[in-house]
Design a protein around this motif. Structure first.
Motif, PDB file in Angstrom:
ATOM      1  N   LEU A  62       0.812  -1.205   0.000  1.00 47.66           N
ATOM      2  CA  LEU A  62       0.000   0.000   0.000  1.00 47.66           C
ATOM      3  C   LEU A  62       0.850   1.263   0.000  1.00 47.66           C
ATOM      4  CD1 LEU A  62      -3.020   0.231  -0.026  1.00 47.66           C
ATOM      5  CD2 LEU A  62      -3.020   0.368   2.444  1.00 47.66           C
ATOM      6  N   ARG A  81       2.586   1.894  -3.316  1.00 42.29           N
ATOM      7  CA  ARG A  81       1.708   2.438  -4.349  1.00 42.29           C
ATOM      8  C   ARG A  81       1.396   3.908  -4.091  1.00 42.29           C
ATOM      9  NH1 ARG A  81      -0.785   3.169  -8.880  1.00 42.29           N
ATOM     10  NH2 ARG A  81       1.377   3.487  -9.440  1.00 42.29           N
ATOM     11  N   LEU A  82       1.141   4.219  -2.835  1.00 41.85           N
ATOM     12  CA  LEU A  82       0.857   5.609  -2.485  1.00 41.85           C
ATOM     13  C   LEU A  82       2.041   6.506  -2.850  1.00 41.85           C
ATOM     14  CD1 LEU A  82      -0.847   5.084   0.988  1.00 41.85           C
ATOM     15  CD2 LEU A  82      -1.871   6.328  -0.899  1.00 41.85           C
ATOM     16  N   LYS A 142       2.443   6.864  -6.576  1.00 42.46           N
ATOM     17  CA  LYS A 142       1.406   7.769  -7.058  1.00 42.46           C
ATOM     18  C   LYS A 142       1.789   9.221  -6.768  1.00 42.46           C
ATOM     19  CE  LYS A 142      -2.787   7.404  -8.902  1.00 42.46           C
ATOM     20  NZ  LYS A 142      -2.996   7.048 -10.274  1.00 42.46           N
ATOM     21  N   ARG A 179      -3.195   8.294   3.676  1.00 42.20           N
ATOM     22  CA  ARG A 179      -3.838   8.704   2.429  1.00 42.20           C
ATOM     23  C   ARG A 179      -2.867   9.500   1.569  1.00 42.20           C
ATOM     24  NH1 ARG A 179      -8.009  10.654   6.527  1.00 42.20           N
ATOM     25  NH2 ARG A 179      -9.201   8.771   6.909  1.00 42.20           N
ATOM     26  N   LEU A 180      -3.250   9.621   0.326  1.00 46.59           N
ATOM     27  CA  LEU A 180      -2.438  10.362  -0.636  1.00 46.59           C
ATOM     28  C   LEU A 180      -2.216  11.786  -0.154  1.00 46.59           C
ATOM     29  CD1 LEU A 180      -1.309   9.096  -3.109  1.00 46.59           C
ATOM     30  CD2 LEU A 180      -3.217   9.960  -4.430  1.00 46.59           C
ATOM     31  N   LEU A 211      -5.914   4.522  -6.554  1.00 44.70           N
ATOM     32  CA  LEU A 211      -4.473   4.263  -6.639  1.00 44.70           C
ATOM     33  C   LEU A 211      -4.133   3.390  -7.839  1.00 44.70           C
ATOM     34  CD1 LEU A 211      -3.568   3.629  -2.910  1.00 44.70           C
ATOM     35  CD2 LEU A 211      -3.087   5.653  -4.269  1.00 44.70           C
ATOM     36  N   PHE A 268      -3.695  -3.352  -9.222  1.00 40.05           N
ATOM     37  CA  PHE A 268      -3.365  -3.018  -7.849  1.00 40.05           C
ATOM     38  C   PHE A 268      -4.444  -3.456  -6.853  1.00 40.05           C
ATOM     39  CE2 PHE A 268      -1.583  -1.112  -4.276  1.00 40.05           C
ATOM     40  CZ  PHE A 268      -2.550  -0.365  -3.623  1.00 40.05           C
ATOM     41  N   VAL A 295      -3.711  -6.182  -3.989  1.00 49.39           N
ATOM     42  CA  VAL A 295      -3.616  -5.796  -2.577  1.00 49.39           C
ATOM     43  C   VAL A 295      -4.719  -6.459  -1.750  1.00 49.39           C
ATOM     44  CG1 VAL A 295      -4.971  -3.654  -2.492  1.00 49.39           C
ATOM     45  CG2 VAL A 295      -2.903  -3.850  -1.132  1.00 49.39           C
TER      46      VAL A 295
END
Lengths: 236, 154
Positions: free
Chosen positions: A23, A26-27, A30, A135-136, B36, B44, B48
């Protein structure tokens, strides 16, 4: 691989859970960051080149040779708090105690909202403390912190170049180094230990020091889109 | 004709998601998870969530083993496992699973064994419901992709 990698921020993410690593990776991607993930504090130190030979059961553990940190430039370390063996807090301390790496900003993540823990981390030098799920929008707050180290490294390189060319002007060169003041210990607010501390997310979030602590589970920011149920498009 | 297949499947997907949101099974974190996903990481969400399933099932198995042990007393360990579950469930937007884990955790903090056993049953129930729903969602997505693929033959 992108040629732009040099100008990208490189983040070292530490978490013992594969799920959380996936996670956070990926964040960060991004957010246009280069990411390296490791599953423990000791592996993080190894990666940085700081292995101190503590309880080393691993025969392949690196020795304590201080590595030229420019080869493994890390602009930020983001770590889970609760990990077996070396906790995120232990890692934070080790990084801040090291002369080579104490300027790397460290961010702690935790799924538990424990005010005493948050204060302790901030006092020890953590730049931010994020409550999971991260969070992003949280990661956007990190850019200024990472920018500081990158600029500082660049400036230091430039100064080194300058002082090589000129004779005996080291003193002058030192005077030129701009003091990029980050969040030093003296500046960190130790906020009151209240469970219901309200955080108002300001427009210019990047330089806000109010957001150092998130004591609210659910976001109250106004910038997050509310879920819409009609015409939801999903992608797998 | 084939275009209708895609639209119908999309409608089914939307309906299922709407229902899951309405039931509180999922919350907005699930939508954030979907955001995402993109061309650089097209699987993804699927990946996940499968990691979530693997890790959660390990945790649930361990919890059951701990509690079934007659001489069990390590409530702290239960708490640690549950912290993991609460955290990961929150991250994917599995609100109901998260909430029942929190309730279970409260029972463990009070060293309440029957409460823990009940708590575990509830968590297992909610978890399996979520898993079935996710499988259904993924199947619909897969079918939609196939239908869309047939619509634009290479």
């Amino acid at each position: 691989m992108g040629m732009a990698a040099e100008s990208q921020f490189h983040v070292l993410a530490v978490d013992d859970s594969l799920f959380d690593r996936k996670l956070i990776e990926r964040l960060l991607q991004k957010s246009s960051c280069q990411v390296t993930t490791v599953d423990s504090g000791s592996k993080a130190l190894e990666f940085l080149g700081l292995r101190q030979g503590i309880e080393s059961n691993d025969p392949n553990a690196l020795s304590t040779a201080p590595v030229n940190h420019q080869e493994v430039e890390v602009n930020l370390i983001i770590t889970d708090y609760c990990m077996p063996g070396m906790t995120g807090f232990d890692l934070l301390k080790k990084v801040k105690e090291s002369s080579a790496f104490k300027n790397i900003p460290v961010v702690i993540m935790s799924s538990e909202n424990v005010p005493a823990r948050i204060s302790r981390c901030l006092e020890e030098g953590a730049e931010e403390f994020f409550l999971k799920p991260v969070r992003l929008a949280d990661l956007n707050k990190l850019k200024p912190h990472m920018m500081k180290t990158k600029l500082k490294n660049q400036k230091l390189e430039e100064i080194e170049e300058l002082s090589k060319d000129e004779n005996g002007t080291v003193a002058a060169a030192a005077a030129v180094v701009p003091e990029i003041k980050g969040s030093t210990k003296a500046e960190i607010e130790v906020l009151p230990l209240q469970q219901d501390l309200l955080l108002v997310q300001q427009g210019d979030q990047t330089l806000s020091t109010n957001n150092k602590r998130k004591s609210m589970e659910e976001g109250i920011s106004t910038d997050r889109p509310r879920p819409r149920f009609d015409g939801i498009t999903t992608a797998v | 004709m084939l275009g209708l297949g895609v639209d119908r499947l999309q409608a089914d997907i939307n309906r299922l998601l709407a229902s899951l949101f309405h039931q509180g099974v999922l919350d907005e974190h699930f939508l954030q998870l979907q955001q995402l996903q993109d061309e650089t990481s097209p699987n993804f969400v699927y990946d996940v969530i499968n990691i979530y399933f693997d890790e959660s099932e390990k945790l649930l198995r361990n919890l059951r083993l701990l509690l079934m042990d007659r001489e069990f007393s390590d409530y702290k360990k239960i708490g640690l496992h549950l912290n993991q579950l609460v955290g990961s469930s929150s991250s994917i937007g599995a609100r109901r699973v998260r909430n029942v884990c929190v309730a279970f955790r409260s029972a463990s903090e009070l060293s309440n064994r029957p409460g823990c056993l009940r708590g575990l049953e509830v968590v297992e129930h909610e978890y399996h419901y979520l898993k079935n729903m996710m499988h259904e969602l993924f199947q619909l997505e897969q079918q939609r992709l196939l239908a869309a693929g047939v619509r634009y033959p290479i």
